[in-house]
Design an enzyme around this catalytic site. Structure first.
Site, PDB file in Angstrom:
ATOM      1  N   ARG A  44     -21.938  19.734  -2.916  1.00 52.56           N
ATOM      2  CA  ARG A  44     -22.469  18.409  -3.272  1.00 52.56           C
ATOM      3  C   ARG A  44     -21.347  17.370  -3.334  1.00 52.56           C
ATOM      4  NH1 ARG A  44     -27.050  17.731  -6.519  1.00 52.56           N
ATOM      5  NH2 ARG A  44     -25.899  16.491  -8.013  1.00 52.56           N
TER       6      ARG A  44
ATOM      7  N   ARG B 296     -12.287  14.470   0.856  1.00 49.05           N
ATOM      8  CA  ARG B 296     -11.810  13.487   1.837  1.00 49.05           C
ATOM      9  C   ARG B 296     -10.301  13.490   1.915  1.00 49.05           C
ATOM     10  NH1 ARG B 296     -14.739   9.633  -1.406  1.00 49.05           N
ATOM     11  NH2 ARG B 296     -16.897   9.722  -0.691  1.00 49.05           N
TER      12      ARG B 296
ATOM     13  N   ARG C 130     -30.135  25.701 -16.814  1.00 47.74           N
ATOM     14  CA  ARG C 130     -29.094  25.325 -17.765  1.00 47.74           C
ATOM     15  C   ARG C 130     -29.633  24.144 -18.552  1.00 47.74           C
ATOM     16  NH1 ARG C 130     -26.038  28.413 -19.501  1.00 47.74           N
ATOM     17  NH2 ARG C 130     -24.651  26.767 -20.244  1.00 47.74           N
TER      18      ARG C 130
ATOM     19  N   ARG D 207     -18.030  16.570 -20.018  1.00 47.22           N
ATOM     20  CA  ARG D 207     -17.615  15.197 -19.707  1.00 47.22           C
ATOM     21  C   ARG D 207     -18.009  14.234 -20.809  1.00 47.22           C
ATOM     22  NH1 ARG D 207     -21.773  14.150 -14.553  1.00 47.22           N
ATOM     23  NH2 ARG D 207     -23.656  14.429 -15.756  1.00 47.22           N
TER      24      ARG D 207
ATOM     25  N   GLU E 201     -21.077  15.648 -23.303  1.00 43.37           N
ATOM     26  CA  GLU E 201     -22.072  16.582 -22.760  1.00 43.37           C
ATOM     27  C   GLU E 201     -21.607  18.014 -22.922  1.00 43.37           C
ATOM     28  OE1 GLU E 201     -23.332  15.702 -18.775  1.00 43.37           O
ATOM     29  OE2 GLU E 201     -23.769  13.620 -19.277  1.00 43.37           O
TER      30      GLU E 201
ATOM     31  N   TYR F 293     -32.871  21.454  -7.270  1.00 40.75           N
ATOM     32  CA  TYR F 293     -31.798  20.614  -7.801  1.00 40.75           C
ATOM     33  C   TYR F 293     -31.885  19.247  -7.090  1.00 40.75           C
ATOM     34  CZ  TYR F 293     -26.867  20.341  -9.489  1.00 40.75           C
ATOM     35  OH  TYR F 293     -25.693  20.035 -10.125  1.00 40.75           O
TER      36      TYR F 293
ATOM     37  N   ASP G 282     -31.898  15.257  -6.444  1.00 41.25           N
ATOM     38  CA  ASP G 282     -31.471  13.949  -6.930  1.00 41.25           C
ATOM     39  C   ASP G 282     -32.677  13.012  -6.899  1.00 41.25           C
ATOM     40  OD1 ASP G 282     -28.822  14.240  -7.681  1.00 41.25           O
ATOM     41  OD2 ASP G 282     -28.108  14.074  -5.621  1.00 41.25           O
TER      42      ASP G 282
HETATM   43  P1  FAD Z   1     -38.453  14.808 -14.889  1.00 44.13           P
HETATM   44  O1  FAD Z   1     -37.730  13.538 -14.975  1.00 44.13           O
HETATM   45  O2  FAD Z   1     -37.892  15.993 -15.603  1.00 44.13           O
HETATM   46  O3  FAD Z   1     -39.943  14.540 -15.413  1.00 44.13           O
HETATM   47  C1  FAD Z   1     -40.825  15.571 -15.729  1.00 44.13           C
HETATM   48  C2  FAD Z   1     -41.633  15.125 -16.930  1.00 44.13           C
HETATM   49  O4  FAD Z   1     -42.656  16.073 -17.151  1.00 44.13           O
HETATM   50  C3  FAD Z   1     -40.818  15.062 -18.210  1.00 44.13           C
HETATM   51  O5  FAD Z   1     -40.880  13.761 -18.773  1.00 44.13           O
HETATM   52  C4  FAD Z   1     -41.434  16.119 -19.100  1.00 44.13           C
HETATM   53  O6  FAD Z   1     -41.445  15.749 -20.471  1.00 44.13           O
HETATM   54  C5  FAD Z   1     -42.832  16.190 -18.544  1.00 44.13           C
HETATM   55  N1  FAD Z   1     -43.467  17.498 -18.795  1.00 44.13           N
HETATM   56  C6  FAD Z   1     -42.991  18.719 -18.492  1.00 44.13           C
HETATM   57  N2  FAD Z   1     -43.839  19.658 -18.898  1.00 44.13           N
HETATM   58  C7  FAD Z   1     -44.889  19.018 -19.467  1.00 44.13           C
HETATM   59  C8  FAD Z   1     -46.078  19.449 -20.101  1.00 44.13           C
HETATM   60  N3  FAD Z   1     -46.374  20.757 -20.225  1.00 44.13           N
HETATM   61  N4  FAD Z   1     -46.928  18.527 -20.567  1.00 44.13           N
HETATM   62  C9  FAD Z   1     -46.644  17.209 -20.481  1.00 44.13           C
HETATM   63  N5  FAD Z   1     -45.523  16.747 -19.902  1.00 44.13           N
HETATM   64  C10 FAD Z   1     -44.659  17.638 -19.401  1.00 44.13           C
HETATM   65  N6  FAD Z   1     -30.146  12.281  -9.858  1.00 44.13           N
HETATM   66  C11 FAD Z   1     -29.503  11.332  -9.160  1.00 44.13           C
HETATM   67  O7  FAD Z   1     -29.999  10.879  -8.117  1.00 44.13           O
HETATM   68  N7  FAD Z   1     -28.313  10.811  -9.606  1.00 44.13           N
HETATM   69  C12 FAD Z   1     -27.706  11.259 -10.745  1.00 44.13           C
HETATM   70  O8  FAD Z   1     -26.623  10.774 -11.108  1.00 44.13           O
HETATM   71  C13 FAD Z   1     -28.368  12.287 -11.500  1.00 44.13           C
HETATM   72  N8  FAD Z   1     -27.813  12.756 -12.629  1.00 44.13           N
HETATM   73  C14 FAD Z   1     -28.464  13.735 -13.338  1.00 44.13           C
HETATM   74  C15 FAD Z   1     -27.881  14.208 -14.512  1.00 44.13           C
HETATM   75  C16 FAD Z   1     -28.522  15.177 -15.263  1.00 44.13           C
HETATM   76  C17 FAD Z   1     -27.892  15.672 -16.543  1.00 44.13           C
HETATM   77  C18 FAD Z   1     -29.754  15.721 -14.803  1.00 44.13           C
HETATM   78  C19 FAD Z   1     -30.445  16.794 -15.574  1.00 44.13           C
HETATM   79  C20 FAD Z   1     -30.329  15.253 -13.643  1.00 44.13           C
HETATM   80  C21 FAD Z   1     -29.692  14.271 -12.888  1.00 44.13           C
HETATM   81  N9  FAD Z   1     -30.267  13.749 -11.725  1.00 44.13           N
HETATM   82  C22 FAD Z   1     -29.610  12.787 -11.006  1.00 44.13           C
HETATM   83  C23 FAD Z   1     -31.587  14.224 -11.233  1.00 44.13           C
HETATM   84  C24 FAD Z   1     -32.762  13.359 -11.751  1.00 44.13           C
HETATM   85  O9  FAD Z   1     -32.798  13.397 -13.157  1.00 44.13           O
HETATM   86  C25 FAD Z   1     -34.051  13.940 -11.184  1.00 44.13           C
HETATM   87  O10 FAD Z   1     -34.011  13.964  -9.794  1.00 44.13           O
HETATM   88  C26 FAD Z   1     -35.337  13.199 -11.600  1.00 44.13           C
HETATM   89  O11 FAD Z   1     -35.266  12.613 -12.849  1.00 44.13           O
HETATM   90  C27 FAD Z   1     -36.454  14.204 -11.567  1.00 44.13           C
HETATM   91  O12 FAD Z   1     -37.704  13.582 -11.774  1.00 44.13           O
HETATM   92  P2  FAD Z   1     -38.976  14.493 -12.035  1.00 44.13           P
HETATM   93  O13 FAD Z   1     -40.115  13.570 -12.175  1.00 44.13           O
HETATM   94  O14 FAD Z   1     -39.042  15.558 -11.017  1.00 44.13           O
HETATM   95  O15 FAD Z   1     -38.656  15.281 -13.398  1.00 44.13           O
HETATM   96  N1  UDP Z   2     -17.404  20.048 -10.237  1.00 47.62           N
HETATM   97  C1  UDP Z   2     -16.154  20.509 -10.578  1.00 47.62           C
HETATM   98  N2  UDP Z   2     -15.298  19.665 -11.212  1.00 47.62           N
HETATM   99  C2  UDP Z   2     -15.614  18.384 -11.511  1.00 47.62           C
HETATM  100  C3  UDP Z   2     -16.897  17.916 -11.144  1.00 47.62           C
HETATM  101  C4  UDP Z   2     -17.774  18.783 -10.514  1.00 47.62           C
HETATM  102  O1  UDP Z   2     -15.846  21.660 -10.336  1.00 47.62           O
HETATM  103  O2  UDP Z   2     -14.787  17.664 -12.089  1.00 47.62           O
HETATM  104  C5  UDP Z   2     -18.349  20.998  -9.581  1.00 47.62           C
HETATM  105  C6  UDP Z   2     -19.206  21.746 -10.591  1.00 47.62           C
HETATM  106  O3  UDP Z   2     -19.393  23.056 -10.106  1.00 47.62           O
HETATM  107  C7  UDP Z   2     -20.507  20.994 -10.556  1.00 47.62           C
HETATM  108  C8  UDP Z   2     -20.593  20.616  -9.078  1.00 47.62           C
HETATM  109  O4  UDP Z   2     -19.234  20.330  -8.724  1.00 47.62           O
HETATM  110  O5  UDP Z   2     -21.597  21.797 -10.959  1.00 47.62           O
HETATM  111  C9  UDP Z   2     -21.483  19.441  -8.776  1.00 47.62           C
HETATM  112  O6  UDP Z   2     -21.009  18.327  -9.505  1.00 47.62           O
HETATM  113  P1  UDP Z   2     -21.924  17.087  -9.780  1.00 47.62           P
HETATM  114  O7  UDP Z   2     -21.110  16.038 -10.421  1.00 47.62           O
HETATM  115  O8  UDP Z   2     -22.673  16.763  -8.542  1.00 47.62           O
HETATM  116  O9  UDP Z   2     -22.892  17.696 -10.869  1.00 47.62           O
HETATM  117  P2  UDP Z   2     -24.216  17.105 -11.518  1.00 47.62           P
HETATM  118  O10 UDP Z   2     -24.404  15.693 -11.043  1.00 47.62           O
HETATM  119  O11 UDP Z   2     -25.288  18.000 -11.037  1.00 47.62           O
HETATM  120  O12 UDP Z   2     -23.934  17.203 -12.973  1.00 47.62           O
END
Ligand code: FAD
Ligand code: UDP
Length: 368
Positions: free
Chosen positions: A172, A176, A249, A280, A300, A348, A350
């Site tokens: 991911r 570069r 996780r 982080r 986090e 996984y 985005d």
């Molecule tokens: P969710 O946002 O999880 O929505 C699902 C909803 O369903 C939730 O609100 C939950 O409460 C509800 N639900 C579940 N079960 C039930 C139930 N039984 N009854 C009622 N409601 C329920 N993407 C990026 O593009 N850029 C980023 O920088 C990025 N950073 C991230 C960092 C973290 C820590 C995480 C975890 C994800 C990140 N993502 C990022 C991914 C992004 O969060 C997801 O792609 C997106 O939010 C997923 O949307 P969703 O609707 O599939 O799921």
């Molecule tokens: N990663 C790493 N060192 C860093 C940042 C990321 O080794 O400083 C690795 C780590 O395995 C992580 C993966 O790169 O799970 C993807 O990173 P990303 O920032 O995309 O993670 P996310 O947005 O899913 O938290």
């Protein structure tokens, strides 16, 4: 109670995109979420005038123009470019792995010098086809970068050895041989000015919304409330875990308001050594170039997940992917349930991929 065309479980990005498109086509939607707010994981909470990304830092990035145009109808994006830094012991490095990182690591200036050092470090490893994250990382960046910037961080994040993780996780990240600290390779990137909630609010206009409502409780009392269900919760939970439990996780956020204007000078600072317990620290104001007198930070901590905890990252290893396929075979037989999103499709994803996937589901549903 009223009968709807669609019961949408989950007011996250998938559910909201589907609801928006369905209501546009004259369909009635009831959106329920067990949380007390809409937005799913992209929800922002305002603290001291700062949009705090409550479920982790969210940076919108995509190479898909259609998706970029699509989200821009709901909000205006700023020109934020994600450029995290990594702290290993008392050393600070730029991410993603680029010439700034290599120059600091080895005191070199030219791409050819960096490539030569990496080749030297991996020559005796004889990795032809990387089988796991460790081999993948070593073969891309060599031993020094792996030991200082990848191993500790990844093992903290996933609580598994790098040798037991799939290689795609590390792919991911861009690698570069230019002096470019942009974490993403995508053509379009930014943060919604004013936060993410406005996108979901606009998408849900025209739908009825019930919060604090868990599907499994709700449906007992309201069977037949809709012709079809769009389910964006955990697919294994939908089937009462009858084939086994898919693993995730989870993340614990320790959020703190500080009486200072600028704490770490960057939105994202990764702590890559194993000894620091968090992965982080996010300083939220920097996502929107905030000038508030105070600041809000979130540490986090990656944590083990068990049923009932918030599922964040699907662990897409062989065991879980096989189990998911078994659940998907059940899901494919459903006439009136559409599974979608990070939890419903156990991917996984985005944000841009979630929108693409929701728009595909819409197409399949309505363009028959
Ligand atoms: P969710 O946002 O999880 O929505 C699902 C909803 O369903 C939730 O609100 C939950 O409460 C509800 N639900 C579940 N079960 C039930 C139930 N039984 N009854 C009622 N409601 C329920 N993407 C990026 O593009 N850029 C980023 O920088 C990025 N950073 C991230 C960092 C973290 C820590 C995480 C975890 C994800 C990140 N993502 C990022 C991914 C992004 O969060 C997801 O792609 C997106 O939010 C997923 O949307 P969703 O609707 O599939 O799921
Ligand atoms: N990663 C790493 N060192 C860093 C940042 C990321 O080794 O400083 C690795 C780590 O395995 C992580 C993966 O790169 O799970 C993807 O990173 P990303 O920032 O995309 O993670 P996310 O947005 O899913 O938290």
């Amino acid at each position: 109670m009223k009968r709807y065309d669609y019961l949408i479980v989950g007011a996250g990005l998938f559910g909201a995109t589907f609801a928006s498109e369905a209501t546009k086509r004259g369909k009635s939607c009831l959106v329920i979420d067990k949380r007390n707010h809409i937005g799913g994981n992209i929800y922002c909470e305002s603290i001291e005038g700062i949009n705090v990304h409550k479920y982790g830092a969210h940076i919108f990035h995509t190479s898909n123009k259609e998706v970029w145009d699509y989200v821009n109808q709901f909000c205006e994006f700023n020109n934020y470019i994600n450029s995290p830094v990594a702290i290993y012991k008392d050393e600070l490095y730029n991410l993603p792995f680029n010439m700034n990182t290599f120059s600091k690591m080895w005191g070199i200036k030219k791409p050819s010098e960096a490539k030569a050092i990496i080749s030297e470090q991996i020559k005796e490893l004889n990795i032809t086809e990387p089988k796991n994250l460790e081999e993948q990382a070593l073969s891309l960046v060599g031993r020094d970068v792996y030991e200082k910037l990848i191993k500790g961080y990844t093992e903290k994040q996933w609580q598994r050895k790098c040798a037991d993780l799939p290689s795609f996780i590390i792919k991911r990240l861009p690698l570069r041989f230019t002096y470019d600290n942009n974490y993403f390779n995508d053509r379009y990137q930014g943060i919604p000015i004013g936060g993410y909630n406005q996108i979901i609010e606009k998408m849900l206009k025209g739908s009825d919304v019930l919060l604090n409502t868990d599907y499994f409780e709700f449906i007992k009392e309201n069977e037949g409330i809709a012709i079809k269900t769009v389910f964006t919760g955990q697919i294994d939970a939908f089937y009462d875990y009858r084939l086994g439990v898919l693993e995730y996780r989870s993340v614990r956020f320790e959020t703190e308001t500080l009486d200072e204007e600028n704490h770490q000078g960057n939105a994202v600072v990764n702590y890559t050594e194993a000894e620091v317990p968090y992965t982080r620290i996010i300083e939220h104001k920097h996502f929107e170039f905030g000038t508030q007198p105070k600041t809000v930070i979130s540490r986090e901590y990656s944590s083990e997940w068990k049923i009932g905890d918030e599922p964040y990252y699907p662990i897409n290893n062989e065991r879980n992917n096989t189990l998911y396929e078994e659940y998907k075979a059940l899901a494919d037989k459903e006439q009136n349930v559409i599974f979608g999103g990070r939890l419903g499709q156990y991917k996984y994803y985005d944000m841009d991929k979630v929108i693409i996937s929701a728009l595909e589901a819409v197409k399949k549903e309505f363009d028959k």
